[in-house]
Motif scaffolding. Structure first.
Motif, mmCIF file in Angstrom:
data_model
loop_
_atom_site.group_PDB
_atom_site.id
_atom_site.type_symbol
_atom_site.label_atom_id
_atom_site.label_comp_id
_atom_site.label_asym_id
_atom_site.label_seq_id
_atom_site.Cartn_x
_atom_site.Cartn_y
_atom_site.Cartn_z
ATOM 1 N N TYR A 92 -6.349 -5.751 18.610
ATOM 2 C CA TYR A 92 -7.228 -4.818 17.428
ATOM 3 C C TYR A 92 -8.123 -5.691 16.761
ATOM 4 C CZ TYR A 92 -7.419 -0.675 14.368
ATOM 5 O OH TYR A 92 -8.137 0.328 13.904
ATOM 6 N N GLU A 93 -9.106 -6.130 17.408
ATOM 7 C CA GLU A 93 -10.616 -6.643 17.080
ATOM 8 C C GLU A 93 -11.613 -5.647 17.421
ATOM 9 O OE1 GLU A 93 -11.083 -10.440 18.775
ATOM 10 O OE2 GLU A 93 -9.231 -11.498 17.641
ATOM 11 N N TRP A 94 -12.681 -5.634 16.747
ATOM 12 C CA TRP A 94 -13.784 -4.658 16.733
ATOM 13 C C TRP A 94 -14.417 -4.940 17.898
ATOM 14 C CZ3 TRP A 94 -13.931 0.004 15.272
ATOM 15 C CH2 TRP A 94 -13.392 0.509 13.980
ATOM 16 N N ALA A 95 -14.484 -6.050 18.346
ATOM 17 C CA ALA A 95 -15.345 -6.343 19.583
ATOM 18 C C ALA A 95 -14.573 -5.794 20.677
ATOM 19 C CB ALA A 95 -15.343 -7.829 19.909
ATOM 20 N N ILE A 96 -13.239 -5.819 20.999
ATOM 21 C CA ILE A 96 -12.466 -5.351 21.975
ATOM 22 C C ILE A 96 -12.449 -3.759 21.956
ATOM 23 C CG2 ILE A 96 -10.108 -4.878 23.017
ATOM 24 C CD1 ILE A 96 -9.580 -8.071 22.156
ATOM 25 N N LEU A 97 -12.507 -3.282 20.600
ATOM 26 C CA LEU A 97 -12.344 -1.552 20.422
ATOM 27 C C LEU A 97 -13.879 -1.217 20.803
ATOM 28 C CD1 LEU A 97 -10.853 -1.314 16.853
ATOM 29 C CD2 LEU A 97 -9.867 -0.825 19.027
ATOM 30 N N LEU A 98 -15.051 -2.094 20.605
ATOM 31 C CA LEU A 98 -16.279 -1.634 21.127
ATOM 32 C C LEU A 98 -16.255 -1.749 22.558
ATOM 33 C CD1 LEU A 98 -18.906 -0.419 19.806
ATOM 34 C CD2 LEU A 98 -19.684 -3.069 19.823
ATOM 35 N N ALA A 99 -15.825 -2.731 23.191
ATOM 36 C CA ALA A 99 -15.785 -2.747 24.666
ATOM 37 C C ALA A 99 -15.090 -1.714 25.324
ATOM 38 C CB ALA A 99 -15.384 -4.286 25.050
ATOM 39 N N HIS A 100 -13.878 -1.330 24.715
ATOM 40 C CA HIS A 100 -12.917 -0.219 25.171
ATOM 41 C C HIS A 100 -13.722 0.817 25.273
ATOM 42 C CE1 HIS A 100 -9.349 1.521 26.275
ATOM 43 N NE2 HIS A 100 -9.211 2.394 25.218
ATOM 44 N N PHE A 101 -14.514 1.403 24.018
ATOM 45 C CA PHE A 101 -15.267 2.605 24.318
ATOM 46 C C PHE A 101 -16.496 2.639 24.802
ATOM 47 C CE2 PHE A 101 -18.599 5.312 22.210
ATOM 48 C CZ PHE A 101 -17.979 6.649 21.828
ATOM 49 N N GLY A 102 -17.357 1.399 24.936
ATOM 50 C CA GLY A 102 -18.341 1.476 25.728
ATOM 51 C C GLY A 102 -18.063 1.539 27.415
ATOM 52 N N THR A 103 -16.784 0.914 27.790
ATOM 53 C CA THR A 103 -16.317 1.327 29.153
ATOM 54 C C THR A 103 -15.997 2.681 29.619
ATOM 55 O OG1 THR A 103 -15.474 -0.977 29.129
ATOM 56 C CG2 THR A 103 -14.819 0.568 30.952
ATOM 57 N N ALA A 104 -15.229 3.401 28.254
ATOM 58 C CA ALA A 104 -14.927 4.713 28.289
ATOM 59 C C ALA A 104 -16.156 5.685 28.552
ATOM 60 C CB ALA A 104 -14.227 5.174 27.163
ATOM 61 N N ALA A 105 -17.327 5.285 27.867
ATOM 62 C CA ALA A 105 -18.633 5.819 27.746
ATOM 63 C C ALA A 105 -19.200 5.880 29.381
ATOM 64 C CB ALA A 105 -19.453 5.373 26.914
ATOM 65 N N ILE A 106 -19.004 4.602 30.023
ATOM 66 C CA ILE A 106 -19.543 4.656 31.258
ATOM 67 C C ILE A 106 -18.804 5.458 32.314
ATOM 68 C CG2 ILE A 106 -20.051 3.051 33.138
ATOM 69 C CD1 ILE A 106 -20.425 0.620 31.250
ATOM 70 N N ILE A 107 -17.697 5.487 32.139
ATOM 71 C CA ILE A 107 -16.620 6.167 32.946
ATOM 72 C C ILE A 107 -17.076 7.584 32.909
ATOM 73 C CG2 ILE A 107 -14.317 6.864 33.375
ATOM 74 C CD1 ILE A 107 -13.560 3.865 32.703
ATOM 75 N N PHE A 108 -17.049 8.144 31.616
ATOM 76 C CA PHE A 108 -17.530 9.563 31.222
ATOM 77 C C PHE A 108 -18.699 9.723 31.921
ATOM 78 C CE2 PHE A 108 -19.408 12.705 28.127
ATOM 79 C CZ PHE A 108 -18.379 13.773 28.511
ATOM 80 N N THR A 109 -19.804 8.970 31.985
ATOM 81 C CA THR A 109 -21.247 9.121 32.384
ATOM 82 C C THR A 109 -20.944 9.629 33.814
ATOM 83 O OG1 THR A 109 -22.036 7.557 30.744
ATOM 84 C CG2 THR A 109 -23.389 8.322 32.897
ATOM 85 N N GLY A 110 -20.065 8.762 34.474
ATOM 86 C CA GLY A 110 -19.813 9.033 36.047
ATOM 87 C C GLY A 110 -19.415 10.177 36.197
ATOM 88 N N VAL A 111 -18.350 10.753 35.466
ATOM 89 C CA VAL A 111 -17.646 11.911 35.938
ATOM 90 C C VAL A 111 -18.645 13.299 35.170
ATOM 91 C CG1 VAL A 111 -15.150 11.180 35.745
ATOM 92 C CG2 VAL A 111 -16.102 12.004 33.620
ATOM 93 N N ALA A 112 -19.315 12.923 34.203
ATOM 94 C CA ALA A 112 -20.157 14.040 33.764
ATOM 95 C C ALA A 112 -21.561 14.027 34.784
ATOM 96 C CB ALA A 112 -20.800 13.516 32.519
ATOM 97 N N LEU A 113 -21.913 12.895 35.399
ATOM 98 C CA LEU A 113 -23.038 13.411 36.622
ATOM 99 C C LEU A 113 -22.333 13.941 37.706
ATOM 100 C CD1 LEU A 113 -24.682 9.825 36.141
ATOM 101 C CD2 LEU A 113 -25.814 12.077 35.568
ATOM 102 N N ALA A 114 -21.129 13.634 38.081
ATOM 103 C CA ALA A 114 -20.375 14.538 39.023
ATOM 104 C C ALA A 114 -20.309 15.681 38.779
ATOM 105 C CB ALA A 114 -19.103 13.726 39.375
ATOM 106 N N PHE A 115 -19.926 16.195 37.635
ATOM 107 C CA PHE A 115 -19.901 17.668 37.083
ATOM 108 C C PHE A 115 -21.305 18.227 37.338
ATOM 109 C CE2 PHE A 115 -20.812 20.652 34.016
ATOM 110 C CZ PHE A 115 -19.671 21.453 34.060
#
Length: 282
Positions: A113-136
């Protein structure tokens, strides 16, 4: 692409967005800390069931994450087996490749539960979301004969409606940025981001050189606006006041201006196309 696979792509994009919003809510409530000492289990019966509301939030987040991961993986496999559009396959493959790292980061958000990890977690999720959104976007791309303004009207309307919501709910600016407000803000932001990606993808290639420049402008403006929105969402995880607060507000206003410019360019392109058709008929 067949209708069934297209629906799976849509479900993958929707579930990924819902999971991200649920993750923001879980982090903002600190619910993951209820399971920190027993990860990968939790604090309920046998470590498998929630003991209270906080552990239920974390438990439910894990359940949705598992379902989403399998849906994205299944959609990717199905897209490659059915020889879907190459762009759709590559976008889904890119999102799927990142799933294992996202699982690891998700575990670290609970145990560390460190903010650097939380930020990395959200950033990676945003990249994954970008992939599926582009596929859509590519899976649901309109027919090539549709006029420019008609192709992108719906995503632009979505962005135009939700951007003011983002402005009002800007982190720690006008309202208390509690868990529910954060969930609403990120729901609006991710939907706006997806809509702008769709607008950038759905711009039809011009039939002649006369229509090339305005459509390139529309694509660039939509792309820049999309990048700005996802950047605001990432920065929003760090906003507590001060400079970043003004960056969040100012950035949202800039995106509103970019979307207005897209509307103007799209209407101008439509007028030019109509004039070209009338001239050609003479």
């Amino acid at each position: 692409m067949d209708a069934r696979l297209r629906r799976f792509v849509g479900v993958s994009a929707a579930l990924t967005g819902i999971l991200m919003v649920l993750g923001v809510y879980t982090a903002s409530t600190g619910a993951g800390l209820t399971c920190a000492g027993r990860w990968p289990f939790c604090d309920g019966f046998l470590g498998l069931f929630p003991a209270n509301w906080s552990s239920f939030i974390e438990w439910f987040h894990r359940l949705v994450a598992m379902i989403t991961g399998f849906v994205v993986l299944g959609t990717t496999v199905s897209a490659w087996r059915r020889d879907a559009d190459r762009r759709v396959r590559l976008a889904l493959a890119g999102a799927t490749i990142l799933l294992p790292s996202q699982i690891i980061l998700g575990a670290l958000t609970v145990t560390t539960y460190e903010w650097a990890i939380l930020l990395a977690h959200f950033g990676t999720a945003a990249i994954i979301f970008t992939g599926v959104a582009l596929a859509f976007a590519w899976a649901y791309e309109p027919a090539s004969g549709t006029d420019t303004i008609d192709r992108i009207r719906r995503p632009l309307v979505v962005a135009s409606v939700l951007l003011p919501v983002m402005l009002v709910l800007a982190p720690h600016a006008f309202v208390t940025f509690g868990p529910e407000v954060q969930a609403t803000y990120y729901s609006a932001g991710l939907t706006t981001y997806a809509a702008l990606l769709v607008a950038a993808v759905w711009i039809a290639p011009a039939a002649g050189t006369a229509g090339t420049r305005p459509r390139r402008l529309i694509r660039r403006l939509s792309s820049v606006a999309a990048v700005a929105v996802v950047s605001l969402l990432v920065v929003g995880r760090l906003v507590y006041g001060g400079t970043l607060q003004y960056v969040s507000i100012g950035g949202t206003v800039v995106v509103l201006g970019l979307v207005a410019a897209v509307w103007v360019a799209a209407r101008s392109d439509g007028v030019a196309a109509d004039a070209g058709t009338a001239f050609g008929s003479d």
